[in-house]
Design a protein around this motif. Sequence first.
Motif, PDB file in Angstrom:
ATOM      1  N   ALA A 106      59.219  36.753  70.016  1.00 55.39           N
ATOM      2  CA  ALA A 106      57.769  36.564  70.066  1.00 55.39           C
ATOM      3  C   ALA A 106      57.432  35.141  70.490  1.00 55.39           C
ATOM      4  O   ALA A 106      56.536  34.909  71.305  1.00 55.39           O
ATOM      5  CB  ALA A 106      57.145  36.865  68.705  1.00 55.39           C
ATOM      6  N   GLN A 110      55.394  34.528  73.935  1.00 49.63           N
ATOM      7  CA  GLN A 110      54.010  34.093  73.865  1.00 49.63           C
ATOM      8  C   GLN A 110      53.752  32.867  74.748  1.00 49.63           C
ATOM      9  O   GLN A 110      52.606  32.551  75.037  1.00 49.63           O
ATOM     10  CB  GLN A 110      53.556  33.859  72.433  1.00 49.63           C
ATOM     11  N   GLY A 113      51.542  33.427  77.388  1.00 50.20           N
ATOM     12  CA  GLY A 113      50.122  33.494  77.074  1.00 50.20           C
ATOM     13  C   GLY A 113      49.291  32.532  77.902  1.00 50.20           C
ATOM     14  O   GLY A 113      48.088  32.718  78.074  1.00 50.20           O
ATOM     15  N   GLY A 116      46.966  33.969  80.059  1.00 54.27           N
ATOM     16  CA  GLY A 116      45.667  34.377  79.552  1.00 54.27           C
ATOM     17  C   GLY A 116      44.533  33.609  80.211  1.00 54.27           C
ATOM     18  O   GLY A 116      43.430  34.136  80.382  1.00 54.27           O
ATOM     19  N   PHE A 193      44.588  39.841  64.034  1.00 53.59           N
ATOM     20  CA  PHE A 193      45.929  39.421  64.413  1.00 53.59           C
ATOM     21  C   PHE A 193      46.741  39.036  63.182  1.00 53.59           C
ATOM     22  O   PHE A 193      46.193  38.625  62.166  1.00 53.59           O
ATOM     23  CB  PHE A 193      45.875  38.215  65.337  1.00 53.59           C
ATOM     24  N   GLN A 194      48.074  39.148  63.312  1.00 49.89           N
ATOM     25  CA  GLN A 194      48.931  38.655  62.243  1.00 49.89           C
ATOM     26  C   GLN A 194      48.880  37.128  62.231  1.00 49.89           C
ATOM     27  O   GLN A 194      48.858  36.508  63.292  1.00 49.89           O
ATOM     28  CB  GLN A 194      50.371  39.104  62.474  1.00 49.89           C
ATOM     29  N   ALA A 197      51.227  35.283  64.528  1.00 43.72           N
ATOM     30  CA  ALA A 197      50.864  35.240  65.946  1.00 43.72           C
ATOM     31  C   ALA A 197      49.838  34.140  66.199  1.00 43.72           C
ATOM     32  O   ALA A 197      49.936  33.393  67.179  1.00 43.72           O
ATOM     33  CB  ALA A 197      50.310  36.596  66.390  1.00 43.72           C
ATOM     34  N   ALA A 201      50.310  30.717  68.621  1.00 42.47           N
ATOM     35  CA  ALA A 201      49.364  30.413  69.693  1.00 42.47           C
ATOM     36  C   ALA A 201      48.816  28.987  69.562  1.00 42.47           C
ATOM     37  O   ALA A 201      48.357  28.412  70.535  1.00 42.47           O
ATOM     38  CB  ALA A 201      48.223  31.427  69.706  1.00 42.47           C
TER      39      ALA A 201
ATOM     40  N   LEU B 150      43.994  32.903  73.117  1.00 35.00           N
ATOM     41  CA  LEU B 150      43.922  34.349  72.916  1.00 35.00           C
ATOM     42  C   LEU B 150      45.123  35.045  73.550  1.00 35.00           C
ATOM     43  O   LEU B 150      45.734  35.929  72.945  1.00 35.00           O
ATOM     44  CB  LEU B 150      42.615  34.854  73.528  1.00 35.00           C
ATOM     45  N   GLY B 151      45.485  34.625  74.779  1.00 39.84           N
ATOM     46  CA  GLY B 151      46.607  35.233  75.480  1.00 39.84           C
ATOM     47  C   GLY B 151      47.895  35.121  74.675  1.00 39.84           C
ATOM     48  O   GLY B 151      48.618  36.105  74.484  1.00 39.84           O
ATOM     49  N   SER B 152      48.168  33.926  74.177  1.00 41.40           N
ATOM     50  CA  SER B 152      49.389  33.725  73.393  1.00 41.40           C
ATOM     51  C   SER B 152      49.351  34.528  72.099  1.00 41.40           C
ATOM     52  O   SER B 152      50.354  35.114  71.687  1.00 41.40           O
ATOM     53  CB  SER B 152      49.563  32.244  73.063  1.00 41.40           C
ATOM     54  N   ALA B 153      48.178  34.559  71.454  1.00 38.78           N
ATOM     55  CA  ALA B 153      48.074  35.285  70.194  1.00 38.78           C
ATOM     56  C   ALA B 153      48.303  36.780  70.415  1.00 38.78           C
ATOM     57  O   ALA B 153      49.000  37.429  69.632  1.00 38.78           O
ATOM     58  CB  ALA B 153      46.711  35.048  69.558  1.00 38.78           C
ATOM     59  N   VAL B 154      47.748  37.329  71.505  1.00 35.89           N
ATOM     60  CA  VAL B 154      47.911  38.760  71.777  1.00 35.89           C
ATOM     61  C   VAL B 154      49.380  39.079  72.022  1.00 35.89           C
ATOM     62  O   VAL B 154      49.938  40.011  71.427  1.00 35.89           O
ATOM     63  CB  VAL B 154      47.049  39.187  72.991  1.00 35.89           C
ATOM     64  N   ILE B 155      50.032  38.293  72.898  1.00 30.04           N
ATOM     65  CA  ILE B 155      51.444  38.568  73.206  1.00 30.04           C
ATOM     66  C   ILE B 155      52.300  38.437  71.949  1.00 30.04           C
ATOM     67  O   ILE B 155      53.113  39.314  71.636  1.00 30.04           O
ATOM     68  CB  ILE B 155      51.953  37.607  74.300  1.00 30.04           C
ATOM     69  N   ALA B 156      52.097  37.359  71.209  1.00 28.36           N
ATOM     70  CA  ALA B 156      52.891  37.156  69.994  1.00 28.36           C
ATOM     71  C   ALA B 156      52.677  38.305  69.019  1.00 28.36           C
ATOM     72  O   ALA B 156      53.632  38.824  68.430  1.00 28.36           O
ATOM     73  CB  ALA B 156      52.511  35.830  69.335  1.00 28.36           C
ATOM     74  N   ASP B 157      51.442  38.735  68.875  1.00 26.34           N
ATOM     75  CA  ASP B 157      51.134  39.811  67.938  1.00 26.34           C
ATOM     76  C   ASP B 157      51.835  41.105  68.348  1.00 26.34           C
ATOM     77  O   ASP B 157      52.466  41.772  67.525  1.00 26.34           O
ATOM     78  CB  ASP B 157      49.619  40.025  67.887  1.00 26.34           C
ATOM     79  N   VAL B 159      54.503  41.502  70.342  1.00 29.37           N
ATOM     80  CA  VAL B 159      55.954  41.391  70.229  1.00 29.37           C
ATOM     81  C   VAL B 159      56.389  41.448  68.762  1.00 29.37           C
ATOM     82  O   VAL B 159      57.380  42.100  68.416  1.00 29.37           O
ATOM     83  CB  VAL B 159      56.462  40.097  70.902  1.00 29.37           C
ATOM     84  N   LEU B 160      55.634  40.778  67.886  1.00 24.98           N
ATOM     85  CA  LEU B 160      55.980  40.808  66.459  1.00 24.98           C
ATOM     86  C   LEU B 160      55.913  42.223  65.912  1.00 24.98           C
ATOM     87  O   LEU B 160      56.738  42.638  65.093  1.00 24.98           O
ATOM     88  CB  LEU B 160      55.036  39.905  65.667  1.00 24.98           C
ATOM     89  N   ARG B 161      54.922  43.006  66.361  1.00 29.67           N
ATOM     90  CA  ARG B 161      54.804  44.380  65.868  1.00 29.67           C
ATOM     91  C   ARG B 161      55.952  45.249  66.376  1.00 29.67           C
ATOM     92  O   ARG B 161      56.444  46.128  65.677  1.00 29.67           O
ATOM     93  CB  ARG B 161      53.461  44.982  66.287  1.00 29.67           C
TER      94      ARG B 161
END
Lengths: 273, 164
Positions: A106, A110, A113, A116, A193-194, A197, A201, B150-157, B159-161
Amino acid sequence: MRTVRSAVSMWRLHVAVLVIVIAAQFIGVQQIPLGTGAILLLPLLYAFLLGVLLNPNVISRASAIIRQREVQAASPIIVIAIMPFIAKFGTTIGPAIEEIIEAGPALLLQELGNLGTVALAFPIAVWLLKMGRESIGATFSVAREPNIAIVADRYGLKSPEGTGVMGVYVVGTLFGTLIFAVMASLLASLDVFQPEALAMACGVGSGSMMASCTGALSESLPEMGDTILALAGASNLLTYATGMYISLFVALPLVERLYNKARPDAAVAGKDG
Amino acid sequence: MSADNAAVNPTRISREKIDVLPTLRDLALVSILGWALQLIATELTPWEALGGMAGLYALCAGGLFLARFVPFYLPSVAWISLLGIAATLPFTPWDQAVLNLVAEIDFLALSVPCLAYAGLAVSRREIDVVKKSGWKLLLVAVFVLAGTYLGSAVIADVVLRITG
């Protein structure tokens, strides 16, 4: 001896900072409820604001206290002043190393990102605001120093692309901490979001952006404090290592292409200088 | 955080030219500010706060020396971060000693002096850039910064799931 004397001659700057930081720290963390979420105001934001209000380039009457030579002397200290903070972050990563390795995929992914910015900001720049090639420089990255170097190398800083990247750089310097604090505290309070994550970010921008972002996050989720610091710090370290390559080899060519598709008649100008 | 290096030498990221002594001096100054803030922000005694700031100072100084003298390039903040990690890895003999010093230091208070200097360092040129760029670029910049987060948070979220 000379080193000491030149620091003493800048006493106005350091005394001003001392007063500012103590005032900012005493105001403390404040919360503004916003719908179902909340925005956190942090001491570092007040410190920046108070600094700006004492800056003669912003408020001309401030020149009675702070002169241009203090303004110039302040600039190189910014990166030094963030160092103890970065060191503290490092010491939160070490104890959590197993957690970091577990989150490895992850953390690595990320970093993409960064793209984004392309997905969100590029359409707005090109179609909504009808901007020209400025949009290429403005939207291919989060516009920190390495990204400026890339644009300077490829297009020159006087080009439209250069104007784009410098514009975002300056706005990021002025408002980046605020934007990251707002994003982090809003998203944390929305509970979509978790937290891990959101923490990762936080590491995608500059050191001070990470500071306000992790500050806001750990105030919203105090029980996760250590994990938040460790993951954000690891992500920030990765950004130093990979950010430039992603923006150079992935994001910039992508934005170039998209722009040439969006504006076929403007495609002649600017290619590889 | 200045663009000057990038502008002067555009073809590659120039290696930081670190003047070690003035940097260590300014680092000492900001550490004193940091110490004062720790007394406000935490329950630490003045001596404990001093120990914590001294520990962080040592890590920063070590990172600066590495950035200055190691034959390949890494930014000094990256070295400092790596040293901080190396000092606290759980399987090392020294990690508890380091953590005893720095664990209670409040990280949020540490970031406050940096932003005060940043506010005082805003130059006329930067204000001109914002004025000249106009509201469109300002708006785009907000979406760029928010979009990165937002982009990083979405990808990280995601992948973590997937990876659990």
